[in-house]
Design a protein around this motif. Structure first.
Motif, mmCIF file in Angstrom:
data_model
loop_
_atom_site.group_PDB
_atom_site.id
_atom_site.type_symbol
_atom_site.label_atom_id
_atom_site.label_comp_id
_atom_site.label_asym_id
_atom_site.label_seq_id
_atom_site.Cartn_x
_atom_site.Cartn_y
_atom_site.Cartn_z
ATOM 1 N N ALA A 42 1.039 -0.710 0.224
ATOM 2 C CA ALA A 42 0.079 0.076 0.432
ATOM 3 C C ALA A 42 0.702 1.128 -0.212
ATOM 4 N N GLY A 43 1.654 1.019 1.034
ATOM 5 C CA GLY A 43 2.475 2.282 0.660
ATOM 6 C C GLY A 43 2.956 2.765 -0.134
ATOM 7 N N LEU A 44 4.013 1.765 -1.034
ATOM 8 C CA LEU A 44 4.713 1.760 -2.623
ATOM 9 C C LEU A 44 3.664 2.291 -3.447
ATOM 10 N N PHE A 45 2.726 2.085 -3.883
ATOM 11 C CA PHE A 45 1.302 2.968 -4.793
ATOM 12 C C PHE A 45 0.742 3.673 -4.215
ATOM 13 N N VAL A 46 1.024 4.280 -3.060
ATOM 14 C CA VAL A 46 0.337 5.637 -2.396
ATOM 15 C C VAL A 46 1.828 6.439 -2.886
ATOM 16 N N GLY A 47 2.258 5.989 -2.883
ATOM 17 C CA GLY A 47 3.980 7.197 -2.746
ATOM 18 C C GLY A 47 4.357 6.996 -4.442
ATOM 19 N N MET A 48 3.724 6.245 -5.270
ATOM 20 C CA MET A 48 3.815 6.463 -6.642
ATOM 21 C C MET A 48 2.625 7.156 -7.309
ATOM 22 N N VAL A 49 1.567 7.183 -6.387
ATOM 23 C CA VAL A 49 0.376 7.931 -6.725
ATOM 24 C C VAL A 49 0.988 9.534 -6.859
ATOM 25 N N LEU A 50 1.152 9.407 -5.533
ATOM 26 C CA LEU A 50 2.144 11.236 -4.830
ATOM 27 C C LEU A 50 2.874 11.223 -5.867
ATOM 28 N N ALA A 93 8.791 4.819 4.280
ATOM 29 C CA ALA A 93 9.824 4.626 3.959
ATOM 30 C C ALA A 93 9.217 4.588 2.184
ATOM 31 N N LEU A 94 8.105 3.945 2.535
ATOM 32 C CA LEU A 94 7.576 3.173 1.009
ATOM 33 C C LEU A 94 7.555 3.575 -0.200
ATOM 34 N N GLY A 95 6.272 4.622 0.140
ATOM 35 C CA GLY A 95 5.997 5.517 -0.023
ATOM 36 C C GLY A 95 7.068 6.380 -0.773
ATOM 37 N N VAL A 96 8.359 7.125 -0.473
ATOM 38 C CA VAL A 96 9.084 7.786 -0.400
ATOM 39 C C VAL A 96 9.656 7.389 -2.259
ATOM 40 N N LEU A 97 9.790 6.357 -1.639
ATOM 41 C CA LEU A 97 10.794 5.264 -2.648
ATOM 42 C C LEU A 97 9.828 5.192 -3.993
ATOM 43 N N GLY A 98 8.066 4.811 -3.348
ATOM 44 C CA GLY A 98 7.296 5.141 -4.875
ATOM 45 C C GLY A 98 7.818 6.256 -5.690
ATOM 46 N N GLY A 99 7.227 7.345 -4.984
ATOM 47 C CA GLY A 99 7.058 8.679 -5.339
ATOM 48 C C GLY A 99 8.666 8.276 -6.340
#
Ligand SMILES: Nc1ncnc2c1ncn2[C@@H]1O[C@H](COP(=O)(O)OP(=O)(O)OP(=O)(O)O)[C@@H](O)[C@H]1O
Ligand SMILES: [Mg+2]
Lengths: 271, 262
Positions: free
Chosen positions: B64-72, B166-172
């Motif tokens: 979930a974190g990865l995807f949310v970061g990618m959308v952001l 952290a994974l969100g920042v990576l996704g972004g």
């Protein structure tokens, strides 16, 4: 016998208990004598399980007192109640085993919680208790892998794990085949006599229970209908007791939960 | 006239029932808070629960974190590039995650994944008389069963939140730098320069701790207070998710106003 002179282990006086508006007990008196097997019988739904819960302090009566070994159960604080329960075993109608532990660990649980015995001693104790109920071979099964009757025998092994002074048995014989039934009867009687335990047995199996009981209480409609030795009760002329103990279809005991007449309900009266 | 009285009586009865529930939930909270000493002596109890509550939620939270970061990263890039400010994409992604989305979305997912499981577990233990069985063995189920789960939940939440962010920042980073051509060095440098430790990180951790306490408390209370039937357990499980979600969103507003209000 000397123990008949000593005060009873459990003394219930004027016990009243209600569930919502339904009166379960309406002033009952009971004496459970030390070192005896006392059976409590009554039609399904009369409150036998409720009685055991009142005696063990899981439920609070509306009125009346329950004394166990001279202390008022419902006047105790939590710590006092727990101290008393350490000397009481209860076999639940459903078994109530912890489903995330296997059979061995279930029986070991109270020992681990309340003592600091070393592992080899615990192992020996648990295996002895499991042997007594004939399930030593099932020690590593999970509760979900047991039949209802087996689960109840494991629960019994757990109830006797701490060598209590009194055991409350709620329907110990349901779901047992004739062989394990006989073994259980012998076990209950044997435990009672070997270590001078006091047992309260709630059961519907009139003949079998009467065989091992020293005293019989029959309750119905919130009252004690009659009590005495099994032989005297079996010979009783009271139509109610006769019908119940001999399982006769006709008589004063209602089979039905209280309800308006069927005809009224079918014809839609009162709606 | 009597209809009015009936309505008033029903209102009063409902009010009393709610107050009773609040009282029981508070007593449970006090009992669990007081149980911390015993757990320090038996830490194994909490560790066992950390697995079921925390570790098993890791995959869900990570994805979930990865995807949310990618959308952001995507949305941020489109908006920021209109002002030629793509270089600040890193700050935008990291700040939204650390301050708001990390704690809130993690808590919502936690309520759905771990909270509902806790309620169902405790509720079924009650329905199958396992809790009464413990009581009869002179073992307090609150101390032995609920308290370890409570602290496991409270400890899990900040860790899961950190992982989510952290994974969100990576996704972004993947989207912004990898796909859309933002400069990678700037992405990290901006984050390093603009994300403040006490302002952003500490506040985020405080939020996640508060959400951890509230979500786990709600889940355990709902299980412990359930009607001991299958229908009762099912309703309590639903209530856990609904109450947790509302509590998290409401508390987030209050906490944000307090932390970033001036
Ligand atoms: N939690 C409860 N809430 C409301 N009523 C209850 C509850 N538990 C039991 N009762 C009612 O109390 C009465 C007595 O129940 P109890 O379980 O003590 O019966 P019992 O004599 O043990 O029956 P059985 O022989 O079938 O086990 C029943 O009529 C039941 O309807
Ligand atoms: Mg019963």
């Amino acid at each position: 016998m000397p123990e008949s002179e000593s005060p009873p282990l459990v003394r219930v006086r004027g016990l009243c208990f209600r569930r919502g508006s339904r009166v379960i007990f309406d002033g009952i008196d009971l004496d459970i004598r030390r070192g005896r097997v006392t059976a409590v019988m009554g039609p399904s739904g009369t409150g036998k399980t409720t009685l055991l819960k009142l005696i063990s302090g899981q439920l609070r009566p509306d009125r009346g007192t329950v004394e166990v070994d001279g202390v008022d159960v419902h006047a105790l604080d939590r710590a006092g109640l727990y101290r008393l329960r350490m000397r009481m075993g209860m076999l639940f109608q459903s078994g109530a085993l912890l489903t995330d532990l296997d059979v061995f660990e279930n029986v070991a649980y109270p020992i681990r919680e309340h003592t600091r015995l070393n592992e080899s001693l615990i192992r020996r104790l648990v295996l002895i208790k499991l042997e007594a109920v004939g399930l030593r071979g099932a020690a590593r099964l999970m509760p979900s892998q047991l039949s209802g009757g087996m689960a109840r025998r494991v629960a019994l092994a757990r109830a006797i794990a701490m060598d209590p002074m009194m055991i409350l048995y709620d329907e110990p014989f349901t779901g047992q085949d004739p062989i394990s039934m006989g073994a259980l009867l012998k076990l209950i009687r044997g435990l009672n006599d070997a270590v001078r335990l006091t047992s309260i047995v709630v059961s519907h199996d009139v003949r079998e229970t009467a065989e091992i009981a020293d005293e019989l209480y029959v309750i119905s409609n919130g009252k004690v209908v009659q009590h005495g030795s099994p032989e005297a009760m079996m010979r009783s002329d009271d139509p109610w007791v006769r019908q119940f103990l001999h399982g006769l279809p006709d008589g004063p005991v209602p089979f039905h939960y209280p309800a308006p007449p069927l005809a009224d309900e079918l014809l839609g009266a009162g709606t | 006239m009597s209809a009015v009285l009936d309505a008033l009586a029903a209102l009063g009865a409902g009010g009393i029932a709610v107050l009773r529930r609040i009282g029981r939930a508070s007593l449970l909270f006090v009992a669990m808070a007081a149980g911390v000493g015993e757990l320090l002596r038996k830490p194994g109890l909490v560790v066992a629960q950390l697995y079921g509550i925390g570790v098993l939620s890791v995959l869900l939270i990570a994805v979930a974190g990865l995807f949310v970061g990618m959308v952001l990263g995507l949305q941020g890039f489109y908006i920021l590039s209109q002002f030629s400010a793509e270089a600040t994409l890193g700050v935008m992604v990291a700040a939204s995650l650390v301050r708001e989305l990390g704690p809130v979305v993690t808590a919502l997912l936690f309520a759905g994944r771990a909270g509902s499981a806790l309620t169902a577990e405790i509720g079924l233990m009650k329905a199958t008389e396992q809790l009464s069985g413990l009581e009869m063995m002179a073992v307090d189920p609150v101390r032995r069963v609920l308290t370890p789960r409570f602290y496991a939940g409270v400890l899990s939440m900040p860790l899961l939140t950190a992982m989510f962010s952290a994974l969100g920042v990576l996704g972004g980073y993947f989207v912004g730098v990898g796909l859309l051509g933002v400069d990678g060095g700037t992405y990290w440098a901006q984050i390093e320069a603009k994300i403040d430790f006490s302002e952003d990180i500490v506040n985020g951790v405080i939020k996640s701790l508060v959400f951890g306490v509230v979500c786990t408390w709600i889940a355990l209370y709902q299980g412990y207070d359930t009607l001991p039937t299958s229908e009762g357990v099912s309703r309590s499980t639903t209530r856990t998710v609904v109450h947790s979600a509302l509590a998290v969103l409401g508390l987030d507003f209050i906490l944000t106003a307090l932390m970033f209000g001036n």
